[in-house]
Design a protein around this motif. Structure first.
Motif: not given
Length: 120
Positions: A62-68, A70-82
């Motif tokens: 979880h020390q890597w999973l939780l921050p990643l 957040v970042v990957v989820g936001a990047a995925f939403l930006v990609f999906a929006d585009c």
């Protein structure tokens, strides 16, 4: 949370109040998920997909999973929006439709895999 992955007996042996921690985690997760979906609609669904994908890629720590997540989820939403804006331009595809088209098959895969492994 990592200690809980070892099992209840091991977690309790290192001083974790397993019942209390699980209860707090379930309530907090339910509230955060409910608020996210209530505020953003179906695109909050992505918040459930990305951690599962990352867990398969980087493991359960979880020390890597939780921050990643957040970042990957936001990047995925930006990609999906585009992608939603570009697929049927000049019209616009609803972002929730696109994320559902990606998320529903993934959750079906998880469900079938868990059922096949006897976890459900």
């Amino acid at each position: 949370m990592d200690v809980l992955l070892l099992g209840d007996v091991h977690a309790a042996s290192v001083g974790v109040d397993v019942v209390r921690v699980r209860r707090v985690l379930i309530i907090a997760t339910s509230l955060v998920t409910g608020v996210a979906v209530a505020v953003s609609g179906v695109i909050g669904f992505v918040g459930l997909i990305i951690p599962h994908i990352l867990r398969r890629l980087i493991g359960p720590h979880h020390q890597w999973l939780l921050p990643l997540a957040v970042v990957v989820g936001a990047a995925f939403l930006v990609f999906a929006d585009c992608l939603a804006r570009a697929l049927i331009a000049p019209e616009e595809l609803r972002l929730g439709v696109l994320t559902a088209l990606i998320g529903a098959p993934f959750f079906l895969f998880l469900l079938l895999r868990h059922r096949r492994e006897g976890l459900l």
